[in-house]
Design an enzyme around this catalytic site. Sequence first.
Site, mmCIF file in Angstrom:
data_model
loop_
_atom_site.group_PDB
_atom_site.id
_atom_site.type_symbol
_atom_site.label_atom_id
_atom_site.label_comp_id
_atom_site.label_asym_id
_atom_site.label_seq_id
_atom_site.Cartn_x
_atom_site.Cartn_y
_atom_site.Cartn_z
ATOM 1 N N GLN A 73 -15.089 -6.075 2.441
ATOM 2 C CA GLN A 73 -13.948 -5.244 2.629
ATOM 3 C C GLN A 73 -14.173 -4.446 2.009
ATOM 4 O OE1 GLN A 73 -10.065 -6.824 2.963
ATOM 5 N NE2 GLN A 73 -10.808 -8.038 4.916
ATOM 6 N N THR A 74 -13.999 -2.685 1.953
ATOM 7 C CA THR A 74 -14.171 -1.662 1.115
ATOM 8 C C THR A 74 -12.906 -1.064 1.850
ATOM 9 O OG1 THR A 74 -15.932 -0.988 2.936
ATOM 10 C CG2 THR A 74 -16.595 -1.934 0.357
ATOM 11 N N GLU A 75 -12.206 -1.180 1.632
ATOM 12 C CA GLU A 75 -10.071 -0.400 2.334
ATOM 13 C C GLU A 75 -9.761 0.540 1.263
ATOM 14 O OE1 GLU A 75 -8.206 -4.452 3.380
ATOM 15 O OE2 GLU A 75 -8.335 -4.718 1.093
ATOM 16 N N ASP A 95 0.680 -1.487 0.317
ATOM 17 C CA ASP A 95 0.165 0.173 0.022
ATOM 18 C C ASP A 95 1.079 1.290 0.054
ATOM 19 O OD1 ASP A 95 -1.246 -1.623 0.748
ATOM 20 O OD2 ASP A 95 -2.548 -1.361 2.127
ATOM 21 N N ASP A 100 -7.263 2.819 7.774
ATOM 22 C CA ASP A 100 -6.836 3.009 6.254
ATOM 23 C C ASP A 100 -7.610 4.126 6.754
ATOM 24 O OD1 ASP A 100 -6.309 0.719 5.913
ATOM 25 O OD2 ASP A 100 -7.431 0.258 4.369
#
Length: 569
Positions: A393-395, A129, A303
């Site tokens: 998951q919405t990362e 990331d 995040d």
Amino acid sequence: MPEHIKMEIPSQDVSRIIGNGHSGRKVYGTAIRLVLASAIAGSVPLFTAHAQTTVTPVPGFPAPTTHSQQAYSPFDTFTSRWTRADARQIKARSNPNVAVGANSMPTSVTMPDIPANFPQTNPDVWLWDTWTLIDAHANQFSYNGWEVIFSLTADPNAGYTFDDRHVHARISYFYRRAGIPASARPRNGGWIYGGHLFPDGASVKVFGSTTLTNNAEWSGSTRLLKTDGNEVVVFYTALGFNRTADGTNITPPVAIISKANGTIHADLNHVWFTGFNNHTGLLQPDGTYYQTGQQNEFYSFRDPFTFEDPQHPGQTFMVFEGNTAGERGAKDCTAADLGYQAGDPYAEDLDTVLNSGATYQKANIGLAVSTDSSLTRWRFLPPLISANCVNDQTERPQIYIKDGKYYLFTISHRTTFAAGMDGPDGVYGFVGNGLRSDFEPLNWGSGLALGNPTDLNTAAGSDFDPDPQQNPRAFQAYSHYVMPNGLVESFIDTVEGRRGGALAPTVKIQISDATTQIDLSYGQNGLGGYGNIPANRYDLDFQGFVLDLLQSRTSSNANISLASFVQQQ
Ligand SMILES: OC[C@H]1O[C@@](CO)(OC[C@@]2(O[C@H]3O[C@H](CO)[C@@H](O)[C@H](O)[C@H]3O)O[C@H](CO)[C@@H](O)[C@@H]2O)[C@@H](O)[C@@H]1O
């Protein structure tokens, strides 16, 4: 002016705008202020421009849910839904007739194939990331003539596997000279590894006196507090692991959204940071909007991405990854979460969905607002979007403003889709007319903005792993971040079985209303330089720096012409 902050107002909306202005010394575009006092309380739409794009259903598939794109106050209780009817548009638009193993996804939303002979960004670290040095409006700033990025990193020589790197993650920084065209950079992007950002042992302090066997630093964002200064604040996820009472097992991780302040420095030869000794925990899930570790040991809470909303000057907001609060697997998804239109022949039966296992997947994108000027105190607001019975998951969510539209981008996995749903690893996007909107999923109402090349015509469930022989690039890249001008950076995970841990080639998407389209004229067949992550704003010292650089002749890059620097401004 970079397109992602340009605020253009359709003529029919102008009469509704009762204030505008510019922020600070630099002009960031027309900041729009919508002040409708009656809209502050309750679910009251702020304005109704831009009705949903008309999507013609694909034969054999349901129509997507109607989303008006209407804006609500950020303090409203309205939460938009990414529905099952929406997500099913991904498969509806993929070609079911191509051979298994061939790419079945539409080209416009497919990342081109990354070659297996990709270069490592740095042979001494795995990186994944990655984010940039930004201001409150997501402009990417150079500092004293250097571009600076931040990445999660781990040590490839420490004895753990690539997939185990997450629990060893440290935030590191990299830098390179600003203003050099991608074609004149080394193939791997030319990023210089600066080392860990935080002093050893600093981030664990967020956990106080708790005994930890391990801690890690997960994703976030880095803000330049004043664009003519050198103070930075890093918002990130502090992750801690504890041993159970008998000392044998590691309990589920504890995630705390945290921040640390530091200072950036640079001279002609390098970039370095000081500070980051004091780490402050900001948010842990409340169990009301955002699921806690007690409610679900596999909860997501991480995040953080902070920004100022031009429609609400003076307020700082944060979007983050969360899960819908409640007990793990509770069978409480609703007909609205499914989102089918009345009488749709391809609608699913609610009870069937509730008993399919899909209730284990309930992601949301959270919102919080800062309540003090030092950005240390935060208050939860209701989620912006939920994905109940759609995806778990919405990362790495981010807010991206273009042409007056608010885009909410987030990354997600094929393996985190709920039972009955399918879509590739990649970046998903939603568009509305304000920070809180009845968001319309991009591209045929599906949400898919850019995914890895893979077939979606094989049977798939939430635990489906595409065969790497047949789908050698299904996991080629991940953690896409949409930058100014539609550039999208990500990292390489696996190509033809070769593990990455390196910056992927940057790609470009054209963003227009509720549509995105990959720009295949960018780079070579749509693939730009590896780790091409340019600043779009140059610091005030940039010109002086260039002149110093050209005059000093001390740098290996001293042969760069002033023209090539200035061209980039
Ligand atoms: O490293 C943690 C940060 O990474 C993020 C986004 O990339 O979460 C990723 C996640 O792992 C999945 O993605 C990996 C690719 O980065 C993939 O290799 C792995 O197989 C996946 O599990 O990390 C956690 C822990 O594994 C998982 O829940 C996520 O999906 C970001 O959200 C984190 O801050």
